[in-house]
Design a protein around this motif. Structure first.
Motif, PDB file in Angstrom:
ATOM      1  N   GLN A 177       7.420   1.573  -8.035  1.00  0.00           N
ATOM      2  CA  GLN A 177       7.633   1.187  -6.634  1.00  0.00           C
ATOM      3  C   GLN A 177       6.838  -0.051  -6.250  1.00  0.00           C
ATOM      4  OE1 GLN A 177       6.677   5.017  -4.961  1.00  0.00           O
ATOM      5  NE2 GLN A 177       8.595   5.923  -5.680  1.00  0.00           N
ATOM      6  N   ASP A 178       6.364  -0.777  -7.255  1.00  0.00           N
ATOM      7  CA  ASP A 178       5.676  -2.055  -7.078  1.00  0.00           C
ATOM      8  C   ASP A 178       4.503  -1.986  -6.089  1.00  0.00           C
ATOM      9  OD1 ASP A 178       5.194  -4.797  -7.503  1.00  0.00           O
ATOM     10  OD2 ASP A 178       6.425  -5.351  -5.762  1.00  0.00           O
ATOM     11  N   PRO A 179       3.601  -0.977  -6.234  1.00  0.00           N
ATOM     12  CA  PRO A 179       2.444  -0.947  -5.333  1.00  0.00           C
ATOM     13  C   PRO A 179       1.304  -1.822  -5.856  1.00  0.00           C
ATOM     14  CG  PRO A 179       2.378   0.952  -6.754  1.00  0.00           C
ATOM     15  CD  PRO A 179       3.599   0.160  -7.172  1.00  0.00           C
ATOM     16  N   ASP A 180       0.501  -2.323  -4.942  1.00  0.00           N
ATOM     17  CA  ASP A 180      -0.765  -2.967  -5.307  1.00  0.00           C
ATOM     18  C   ASP A 180      -1.914  -1.980  -5.142  1.00  0.00           C
ATOM     19  OD1 ASP A 180       0.063  -5.950  -5.607  1.00  0.00           O
ATOM     20  OD2 ASP A 180       0.968  -5.320  -3.709  1.00  0.00           O
ATOM     21  N   ILE A 227       0.860  -1.179   0.000  1.00  0.00           N
ATOM     22  CA  ILE A 227       0.000   0.000   0.000  1.00  0.00           C
ATOM     23  C   ILE A 227       0.897   1.229   0.000  1.00  0.00           C
ATOM     24  CG2 ILE A 227      -1.726   1.324   1.277  1.00  0.00           C
ATOM     25  CD1 ILE A 227      -2.668  -1.345   2.516  1.00  0.00           C
ATOM     26  N   LEU A 228       0.685   2.115  -0.973  1.00  0.00           N
ATOM     27  CA  LEU A 228       1.456   3.355  -1.067  1.00  0.00           C
ATOM     28  C   LEU A 228       0.489   4.528  -0.995  1.00  0.00           C
ATOM     29  CD1 LEU A 228       4.241   4.709  -1.646  1.00  0.00           C
ATOM     30  CD2 LEU A 228       3.644   4.595  -4.066  1.00  0.00           C
ATOM     31  N   THR A 229       0.686   5.431  -0.022  1.00  0.00           N
ATOM     32  CA  THR A 229      -0.176   6.605   0.080  1.00  0.00           C
ATOM     33  C   THR A 229       0.618   7.860  -0.256  1.00  0.00           C
ATOM     34  OG1 THR A 229       0.136   7.284   2.409  1.00  0.00           O
ATOM     35  CG2 THR A 229      -1.338   5.417   1.994  1.00  0.00           C
ATOM     36  N   ILE A 230      -0.045   8.798  -0.934  1.00  0.00           N
ATOM     37  CA  ILE A 230       0.545  10.086  -1.295  1.00  0.00           C
ATOM     38  C   ILE A 230      -0.391  11.153  -0.742  1.00  0.00           C
ATOM     39  CG2 ILE A 230       1.308  11.549  -3.199  1.00  0.00           C
ATOM     40  CD1 ILE A 230       1.422   8.923  -4.906  1.00  0.00           C
TER      41      ILE A 230
END
Length: 353
Positions: free
Chosen positions: A198-201, A158-161
């Motif tokens: 960045q290989d996020p799902d 999980i990537l948050t911006i």
């Protein structure tokens, strides 16, 4: 009389279950409680008092940024109290500030009474999930609950911006990386573009603000990621139109095709004060595009989508805002006059009631 401090005001804010604290010259501090502003029992704030209150919590770098830009977004935590999102501003030459409380614990999905069908929607491998509504309608809170649900139930990245980071998500079943605009990346567009390597799902974008960010979010959704984002729109149909109309006319047919292929849900929400009792309730409209809706998006027939939302709910879980308001009336949380004031289609609501 003890000296007034920002920490003491923030502690009082939490004790009174306020969502926001306002500091402005010429008035005492004010708390927003269940949607209404109330003055604190305190002295009227002067410019010097506000500067002292604000600068007490800022780093030297933040002070320089605020003085240079005349506005500043940031987040911070107060030990044993809560986390807060702050926005500082100048008005009529004096400093001011607004602070929003962010619960330390990520809210539970079921506690917020989010539509249960969302749990099924977010199990999709890719797509675009938009949460919309006016400022203060709980969009960030709903998204935090959805991200926490995935963090517990799935296994991925999980990537948050965000601007700024609000809820802190620890690693659970997923890896969670949270990036803050200004501190960890220059812009939403830059961070979103970099995220594809960045290989996020799952990607959470704090807000879709401009053409470049919307285009990048659609690309990320198309290339195998589940993208979550917020927008300041008041209905599902308005949201779709806003996404398309951001682009120049020659690009819009292509964007409609891309949006029809990637959009997996639009949830528009309001936090409505309970009539005759304390607290607020969630009223939510939910669009989950079926084949009919996807075709209407492709063919630029946005005005017909609401009719599909009304009639095609059996297998999708779609919900209109008026249906949600009617349910709150039935539960005794809302009176009919209050519901009519909140509805974008009051004549339809009146017939439904």
């Amino acid at each position: 009389m003890s000296k007034l401090t920002l920490t003491a005001l923030l502690r009082a804010m939490v004790d009174q279950d306020a969502s926001d604290l306002h500091l402005s010259t010429g008035t005492p501090p004010q708390f927003r409680i269940h949607g209404r502003l109330f003055r604190a029992k305190s002295d009227v704030l002067t410019p010097d008092m506000i500067k002292e209150l604000l600068y007490d919590i800022l780093t030297e770098q933040q002070k320089k940024m605020f003085e240079a830009n005349h506005e500043l977004d940031f987040s911070f935590g107060v030990k044993d109290v809560a986390r807060f999102r702050g926005n500082l501003l100048f008005q009529k030459g004096s400093m001011g500030g607004v602070f929003r409380r962010i619960p330390v614990e990520v809210p539970d999905f079921d506690m917020l009474k989010l539509p249960d069908v969302i749990k099924k929607v977010v199990r999709q491998p890719n797509g675009l999930f938009l949460v919309t509504g006016p400022t203060g309608s709980g969009k960030s809170t709903s998204l935090a609950a959805i991200i926490d649900y995935l963090n517990r139930e799935e296994n991925g990245h999980i990537l948050t911006i965000e601007d700024p980071i609000e809820f802190i998500h620890p690693h659970k079943s997923c890896i969670v990386n949270q990036r803050e605009i200004g501190a960890d990346s220059h812009t939403f567009h830059d961070a979103l573009k970099a995220s594809l390597r960045q290989d996020p799902d799952y990607i959470l974008v704090g807000e879709l603000r401009d053409l470049e960010t919307i285009e990048m979010a659609l690309t990320a959704a198309e290339t195998g990621h589940l993208v979550f984002a917020t927008m300041h729109t008041n209905s599902a149909v308005q949201t779709i139109a806003r996404v398309v109309n951001v682009f120049p006319p020659h690009q819009q047919p292509q964007i409609r095709q891309l949006l029809a292929a990637t959009l997996c849900a639009v949830m528009t929400q309001q936090l409505v004060p309970n009539s005759g009792k304390s607290g607020r309730s969630l009223a939510a409209e939910l669009l989950i595009p079926n084949l009919a809706v996807k075709n209407l998006i492709r063919e630029d027939k946005m005005h017909q989508i609401y009719g599909v939302m009304q009639s095609g709910q059996g297998g999708t879980g779609m919900l209109t805002m008026n249906q949600s308001l009617v349910e709150l009336i039935k539960k005794g949380n809302l009176t009919k006059p209050d519901a009519l004031n909140l509805s974008l289609l009051p004549e339809e609501l009146s017939k439904m009631v």
